[in-house]
Design a protein around this motif. Structure first.
Motif, PDB file in Angstrom:
ATOM      1  N   GLY A 256      49.760  43.367  26.542  1.00  0.00           N
ATOM      2  CA  GLY A 256      49.429  44.459  27.797  1.00  0.00           C
ATOM      3  C   GLY A 256      49.671  43.672  28.924  1.00  0.00           C
ATOM      4  N   GLN A 257      49.838  44.415  29.929  1.00  0.00           N
ATOM      5  CA  GLN A 257      50.338  44.041  31.272  1.00  0.00           C
ATOM      6  C   GLN A 257      49.040  42.898  32.437  1.00  0.00           C
ATOM      7  N   SER A 258      47.261  43.246  31.876  1.00  0.00           N
ATOM      8  CA  SER A 258      46.727  42.399  32.613  1.00  0.00           C
ATOM      9  C   SER A 258      47.116  42.046  33.508  1.00  0.00           C
ATOM     10  N   ASP A 259      46.353  40.783  34.884  1.00  0.00           N
ATOM     11  CA  ASP A 259      46.836  39.125  35.184  1.00  0.00           C
ATOM     12  C   ASP A 259      45.789  39.461  35.677  1.00  0.00           C
ATOM     13  N   SER A 260      45.257  37.789  35.778  1.00  0.00           N
ATOM     14  CA  SER A 260      43.631  37.391  36.938  1.00  0.00           C
ATOM     15  C   SER A 260      43.647  35.925  37.121  1.00  0.00           C
ATOM     16  N   LYS A 261      43.424  35.042  38.234  1.00  0.00           N
ATOM     17  CA  LYS A 261      43.090  34.126  38.373  1.00  0.00           C
ATOM     18  C   LYS A 261      41.454  33.573  38.478  1.00  0.00           C
ATOM     19  N   PHE A 262      41.356  32.296  38.561  1.00  0.00           N
ATOM     20  CA  PHE A 262      40.197  31.796  38.942  1.00  0.00           C
ATOM     21  C   PHE A 262      40.116  31.571  39.709  1.00  0.00           C
ATOM     22  N   GLU A 263      39.466  30.694  41.185  1.00  0.00           N
ATOM     23  CA  GLU A 263      39.636  29.701  42.090  1.00  0.00           C
ATOM     24  C   GLU A 263      38.362  30.180  42.583  1.00  0.00           C
ATOM     25  N   VAL A 264      37.896  27.960  42.436  1.00  0.00           N
ATOM     26  CA  VAL A 264      37.295  27.443  43.396  1.00  0.00           C
ATOM     27  C   VAL A 264      37.037  27.507  44.741  1.00  0.00           C
ATOM     28  N   LYS A 265      36.161  28.093  45.620  1.00  0.00           N
ATOM     29  CA  LYS A 265      36.373  28.055  46.536  1.00  0.00           C
ATOM     30  C   LYS A 265      34.847  27.955  47.466  1.00  0.00           C
ATOM     31  N   ASP A 266      34.467  28.011  48.490  1.00  0.00           N
ATOM     32  CA  ASP A 266      33.809  27.124  49.183  1.00  0.00           C
ATOM     33  C   ASP A 266      32.483  27.642  49.022  1.00  0.00           C
ATOM     34  N   GLY A 267      31.588  27.127  47.787  1.00  0.00           N
ATOM     35  CA  GLY A 267      30.692  27.453  47.024  1.00  0.00           C
ATOM     36  C   GLY A 267      30.524  28.504  45.913  1.00  0.00           C
ATOM     37  N   TYR A 268      31.562  29.010  45.691  1.00  0.00           N
ATOM     38  CA  TYR A 268      31.876  29.533  45.120  1.00  0.00           C
ATOM     39  C   TYR A 268      32.570  29.514  43.943  1.00  0.00           C
ATOM     40  N   GLY A 269      32.977  31.204  42.883  1.00  0.00           N
ATOM     41  CA  GLY A 269      34.153  30.746  42.105  1.00  0.00           C
ATOM     42  C   GLY A 269      34.946  32.185  42.471  1.00  0.00           C
ATOM     43  N   GLU A 270      35.655  32.282  42.424  1.00  0.00           N
ATOM     44  CA  GLU A 270      36.293  33.931  42.823  1.00  0.00           C
ATOM     45  C   GLU A 270      37.714  34.087  41.280  1.00  0.00           C
ATOM     46  N   TYR A 271      36.710  35.076  40.880  1.00  0.00           N
ATOM     47  CA  TYR A 271      37.827  36.127  39.768  1.00  0.00           C
ATOM     48  C   TYR A 271      38.190  36.984  39.893  1.00  0.00           C
ATOM     49  N   SER A 272      39.708  37.343  40.404  1.00  0.00           N
ATOM     50  CA  SER A 272      40.560  37.964  41.034  1.00  0.00           C
ATOM     51  C   SER A 272      41.719  38.722  39.914  1.00  0.00           C
ATOM     52  N   GLY A 273      42.021  39.939  39.750  1.00  0.00           N
ATOM     53  CA  GLY A 273      43.364  40.212  39.395  1.00  0.00           C
ATOM     54  C   GLY A 273      43.423  41.720  39.270  1.00  0.00           C
ATOM     55  N   THR A 274      44.541  42.563  38.323  1.00  0.00           N
ATOM     56  CA  THR A 274      44.520  44.131  37.793  1.00  0.00           C
ATOM     57  C   THR A 274      44.590  43.570  35.874  1.00  0.00           C
ATOM     58  N   CYS A 275      44.068  44.787  36.178  1.00  0.00           N
ATOM     59  CA  CYS A 275      43.872  45.296  34.996  1.00  0.00           C
ATOM     60  C   CYS A 275      44.303  46.563  34.468  1.00  0.00           C
ATOM     61  N   ARG A 276      45.317  46.665  33.611  1.00  0.00           N
ATOM     62  CA  ARG A 276      45.954  47.844  33.751  1.00  0.00           C
ATOM     63  C   ARG A 276      45.950  48.560  32.497  1.00  0.00           C
ATOM     64  N   ILE A 277      46.822  49.178  32.505  1.00  0.00           N
ATOM     65  CA  ILE A 277      46.675  50.331  30.913  1.00  0.00           C
ATOM     66  C   ILE A 277      48.098  49.523  29.921  1.00  0.00           C
ATOM     67  N   VAL A 278      47.530  48.952  29.093  1.00  0.00           N
ATOM     68  CA  VAL A 278      48.470  48.291  27.417  1.00  0.00           C
ATOM     69  C   VAL A 278      49.292  49.890  26.965  1.00  0.00           C
TER      70      VAL A 278
END
Length: 420
Positions: A256-278
């Motif tokens: 597949g071609q999806s990508d994502s990352k997880f970052e801890v910020k100011d009191g919360y975690g951020e899960y972001s990215g793009t889910c793509r067609i395989v």
């Protein structure tokens, strides 16, 4: 066979679909709306008394039976019966209770301005069925000659309690299959034509004795103070108190071609990215955010809780459907990859953090590796809740960008509702 049986349960019974237990949905803003709309009672009230009818699987060759009566002295509806094996399908059938009756419709109150259904009921048979559903049908959930049914499951015990089922947890089906052509239930709340309760399908063959006090729709008070601290168990936070190491994995391991990352910020975690067609599958892939390896992780006992509470915020994204999961194995990595306990949840874009409650009955460790959808309902038992080894957030089966912020994950008693 199961899909055919569910179709009859939905279409023949006109069953107004079940309130999942799946999830309490509110905001962290204290003083949210407290509107309550009574729908059905059994105290003789002129605006909440309806004709009720039992509809069981003998309409399609089954042998299940149920009866209904009103206990006027206690102002209760008493529904009892037994779900039996359907001989030609060799699987359990169903029992439903619906208003105003088979092939009939009624003008129910406008539920606009409320957030979910409240079922006040209990199961008095200690060895009886515990998983039930609430059903809603509306005049607008139609596609040509097809009638959609909004449904969600909930779990009863021996105590007379309120069970809050947010409208965001309802799924629309036709002939037992999820469909995408139904309008959002939030736009249909003024068009309800049928309400009902039923034995969850698929479910066990067993007896049941249910006492129902009322059905209503409610806007829930939802705040950080909704539950006392004694009712909540922190599994993961981002304020340094219950820290875990999060990472992401994506479908490129399967082409597949999806990508994502997880970052801890100011009191919360951020899960972001793009889910793509395989490309090879011509279907959306997946991304997953997960805590450290199960071999090293430590989580508290969650068996005293009723489910999981996520405090989350969906920002700058076009994906609103996610999945939350947890693993109960420390050594069997295969189980954590393909047999974690997984539940769906929806969260609309917002500027504020929102609490999403996922009852244990919304989880199953039996799901499709290609779509993430449940293939059978198999909720966690106490042994699994005492041995959680990993937490997981998934984007799966949907294509697009996402940016989900997570404030905490808690095991908690079901949030309270404000009834006035």
């Amino acid at each position: 066979a199961q899909a055919a049986l569910q179709h009859f349960a939905n279409s023949l019974a006109c069953s107004v679909q079940a309130m999942a237990s799946l999830f309490i949905f509110g905001t962290l803003v204290i003083g949210a709306a407290s509107k309550v709309v009574p729908i059905a009672t059994f105290d003789g009230g002129s605006k909440t008394t309806w004709p009720w009818q039992t509809v069981n699987d003998p309409v399609m060759g089954g042998q299940s039976t149920s009866t209904f009566r009103v206990d006027s002295a206690r102002s209760l509806g008493v529904w009892e019966g037994e779900v039996r094996i359907v001989p030609f399908l060799k699987s359990p059938g169903f029992c439903n209770l619906q208003a105003p009756g088979l092939y009939k419709t009624a003008a129910f109150p406008d539920l606009s301005g409320t957030q979910g259904m409240v079922v006040r009921a209990r199961e008095t048979n200690a060895s009886g069925i515990t998983r039930f559903n609430v059903m809603l049908m509306t005049s607008g959930a139609k596609h040509f000659l097809k009638q959609g049914v909004y449904t969600a499951n909930f779990v009863l015990n021996g105590d007379m309690e309120d069970h809050f089922l947010p409208f965001s947890s309802f799924t629309c089906t036709w002939r037992g299959q999820k469909v995408t052509w139904c309008p959002s239930l939030s736009t249909e709340l003024g068009k309800v034509t049928n309400v009902g309760v039923g034995t969850a399908f698929p479910g066990p063959a067993a007896k049941f004795h249910v006492e129902i006090s009322s059905l209503s729709a409610s806007a829930q008070v939802s705040s950080l103070a909704t539950n006392s601290s004694a009712d909540s168990i922190d599994l993961a936070t981002f304020d340094g108190k219950t820290a875990h190491k999060w990472k992401t994995e994506n479908d490129p391991v399967m082409g597949g071609q999806s990508d994502s990352k997880f970052e801890v910020k100011d009191g919360y975690g951020e899960y972001s990215g793009t889910c793509r067609i395989v490309p090879s599958l011509k279907a959306p892939g997946f991304t997953i955010a997960l805590t450290e390896t199960p071999l090293l992780a430590r989580f508290p006992d969650a068996s005293s809780a009723d489910g999981i509470v996520l405090a989350a915020r969906n920002v700058e994204a076009n994906i609103t459907q996610f999945k939350f999961a947890f693993c109960d194995s420390r050594i069997n990595i295969y189980r954590c990859q393909f047999q974690s306990f997984k539940a769906d949840f929806k969260i609309a874009p917002s500027d504020t953090f929102t609490e999403v409650f996922l009852p244990w009955s919304a989880f199953s460790d039996k799901w499709s590796a290609s779509t993430g959808q449940h293939t059978a309902e198999s909720p966690p038992q106490a042994e699994s809740l005492r041995s959680i080894t990993q937490l997981q957030l998934w984007t799966e089966g949907v294509a697009g960008k996402f940016r989900l912020q997570l404030k905490y994950v808690r095991a908690s008693k079901a949030p309270l509702t404000l009834m006035i």
